[in-house]
Scaffold this motif. Sequence first.
Motif, short mmCIF file in Angstrom:
data_model
loop_
_atom_site.label_atom_id
_atom_site.label_comp_id
_atom_site.label_asym_id
_atom_site.label_seq_id
_atom_site.Cartn_x
_atom_site.Cartn_y
_atom_site.Cartn_z
N TRP A 147 1.10 -0.98 -0.13
CA TRP A 147 -0.27 -0.07 -0.11
C TRP A 147 1.02 0.97 0.33
O TRP A 147 0.95 2.05 -0.83
N ALA A 148 1.66 1.28 0.80
CA ALA A 148 3.17 2.43 0.81
C ALA A 148 3.34 2.79 -0.46
O ALA A 148 3.50 3.48 -0.79
N ASN A 149 3.78 1.84 -0.58
CA ASN A 149 4.57 1.57 -2.09
C ASN A 149 3.68 1.91 -3.72
O ASN A 149 3.82 2.75 -4.01
N GLN A 150 2.61 1.79 -3.66
CA GLN A 150 1.97 2.44 -4.32
C GLN A 150 1.07 3.80 -3.89
O GLN A 150 1.06 3.91 -4.91
N LYS A 151 1.38 4.30 -3.16
CA LYS A 151 1.21 5.71 -2.33
C LYS A 151 1.56 6.48 -2.49
O LYS A 151 1.87 7.33 -2.94
N GLY A 152 3.28 5.57 -3.15
CA GLY A 152 4.72 6.96 -3.28
C GLY A 152 4.93 7.02 -2.86
O GLY A 152 6.56 7.69 -1.71
N LEU A 153 5.05 6.12 -1.02
CA LEU A 153 5.73 6.95 0.16
C LEU A 153 7.09 5.79 0.03
O LEU A 153 8.16 6.50 0.69
N TYR A 154 6.90 4.37 -0.72
CA TYR A 154 8.37 3.88 -0.58
C TYR A 154 7.97 3.74 -2.52
O TYR A 154 7.36 4.09 -3.05
N ALA A 155 9.78 4.45 -2.65
CA ALA A 155 9.75 3.71 -4.07
C ALA A 155 9.80 2.19 -5.07
O ALA A 155 9.50 2.17 -6.15
N LYS A 156 10.72 1.22 -3.61
CA LYS A 156 9.99 0.20 -4.60
C LYS A 156 9.90 -0.33 -2.73
O LYS A 156 10.88 -0.27 -1.28
N ILE A 157 10.24 -1.61 -2.84
CA ILE A 157 9.40 -2.28 -1.91
C ILE A 157 10.47 -4.00 -2.59
O ILE A 157 10.64 -4.54 -3.70
N PHE A 158 11.04 -5.02 -1.25
CA PHE A 158 12.29 -6.13 -1.93
C PHE A 158 11.59 -6.77 -0.28
O PHE A 158 10.86 -6.43 0.15
N GLU A 159 12.14 -7.73 -0.91
CA GLU A 159 11.57 -9.42 -0.04
C GLU A 159 12.42 -9.68 0.75
O GLU A 159 11.76 -9.85 2.14
N THR A 160 13.44 -9.22 0.62
CA THR A 160 14.48 -9.18 1.53
C THR A 160 15.45 -8.06 2.25
O THR A 160 15.30 -7.21 1.57
N SER A 161 16.01 -8.02 3.22
CA SER A 161 16.78 -6.97 3.90
C SER A 161 18.10 -7.46 3.10
O SER A 161 18.45 -5.66 2.54
N ALA A 162 18.45 -8.79 2.45
CA ALA A 162 19.94 -8.22 1.68
C ALA A 162 19.74 -7.97 0.57
O ALA A 162 20.47 -7.23 -0.11
N GLU A 163 18.67 -8.05 -0.52
CA GLU A 163 18.04 -7.31 -1.71
C GLU A 163 17.44 -5.69 -1.89
O GLU A 163 18.43 -5.08 -2.25
N LEU A 164 17.36 -5.75 -0.27
CA LEU A 164 17.40 -4.18 -0.37
C LEU A 164 18.87 -3.22 0.21
O LEU A 164 18.62 -2.63 -0.54
N ASP A 165 19.25 -4.13 0.86
CA ASP A 165 20.60 -2.68 0.64
C ASP A 165 21.54 -3.71 -0.92
O ASP A 165 22.51 -2.65 -0.30
N THR A 166 21.41 -4.52 -1.16
CA THR A 166 21.96 -4.95 -2.26
C THR A 166 21.50 -3.54 -3.18
O THR A 166 22.29 -2.57 -3.79
N GLU A 167 20.06 -3.17 -3.15
CA GLU A 167 20.00 -1.94 -3.84
C GLU A 167 20.45 -0.33 -3.45
O GLU A 167 20.51 0.00 -4.50
N ILE A 168 20.25 -0.64 -2.43
CA ILE A 168 20.79 0.94 -1.80
C ILE A 168 21.84 1.08 -2.20
O ILE A 168 22.94 1.64 -2.20
N LYS A 169 23.01 0.67 -1.90
CA LYS A 169 24.33 0.40 -2.13
C LYS A 169 24.65 0.28 -3.60
O LYS A 169 25.21 1.91 -3.73
N ALA A 170 23.94 0.62 -4.07
CA ALA A 170 24.10 0.60 -5.81
C ALA A 170 24.05 1.65 -6.51
O ALA A 170 24.01 2.80 -6.67
N PHE A 171 22.51 1.62 -5.93
CA PHE A 171 22.00 3.29 -5.61
C PHE A 171 22.74 4.25 -5.44
O PHE A 171 23.01 5.74 -5.85
N SER A 172 22.68 3.88 -4.35
CA SER A 172 23.66 4.96 -3.43
C SER A 172 25.07 5.14 -3.95
O SER A 172 25.45 7.01 -4.13
N ILE A 173 25.68 4.44 -4.65
CA ILE A 173 27.52 4.67 -5.39
C ILE A 173 26.41 5.25 -6.68
O ILE A 173 27.82 6.22 -6.32
N LYS A 174 25.46 4.76 -7.19
CA LYS A 174 25.43 5.98 -8.75
C LYS A 174 25.10 7.80 -8.85
O LYS A 174 25.42 8.34 -9.07
#
Length: 255
Positions: free
Chosen positions: A175-202
């Motif tokens: 719901w929060a993702n659909q309303k725009g609070l979260y840009a993306k959601i992930f199944e696991t914290s590991a996947e979340l951290d992988t995305e954050i690392k790549a996005f922050s480096i970019k």
Amino acid sequence: MTSQNSNGFLRTTIENKIATLEFGHPASNSFPSDLLERLKNELNDLSNNSEVSVIVLKSSGSGAFCAGASFDELLAVSNQEEATKFFSGFANVLNAMRNCSKIIIGRIHGKAVGGGVGISAACDYALATTESAIKLSELAIGIGPFVIEPAVSRKIGTTAMAEMTLDTEWKSATWANQKGLYAKIFETSAELDTEIKAFSIKLGSYNPEALAEMKKVFWEGTENWSTLLYERAEISGKLVLSDFSKNALNQLKNR
């Protein structure tokens, strides 16, 4: 750098122009006023740090992202001045996030309640897990999400904000993702951290002056927050002193 005492900890690490700012408190990462003050000060310092282009804001552990205001401290306030000062702590943090010259990426790994929802909304870009449900339960304890409302409404709109405020039950991360609070959601914290690392480096590879100017654009129209949020803190401060709120807070604490 780590700042730690009985009111929780705050830790900042800087690597490759990315500052990771982590907060934590034993009570589900809730915020007493002292921790709010330290978070505000650290955000202001990072805003002026030329060695930082991006901030990743996260909380500790694997449980809740943030349980909002400290119930113990809310129960301890005894007059309007103390109560308004407490809620002004959240206003200070939201304004520090708004005025920060760096892009703030939120790492929302778990549930967020009240002020935790406001902090998530004040991030420029929030990434979360499917466990990151959100709730605004303030009306149930006799107050309302007055201070954080501008930040949340800015992200999800007034209709969704009204739904969250009046229906004080949990809303899913989807719901929060659909309303725009979260840009993306992930199944696991590991996947979340992988995305954050790549996005922050970019982001960190971009022109920091361009990022700072875009940050200003993102927050255009919020200049009145420098007074509005403190007016809202005064409303919350008045209501939390009511018998209704005191009884509701005690019932929640004793569950």
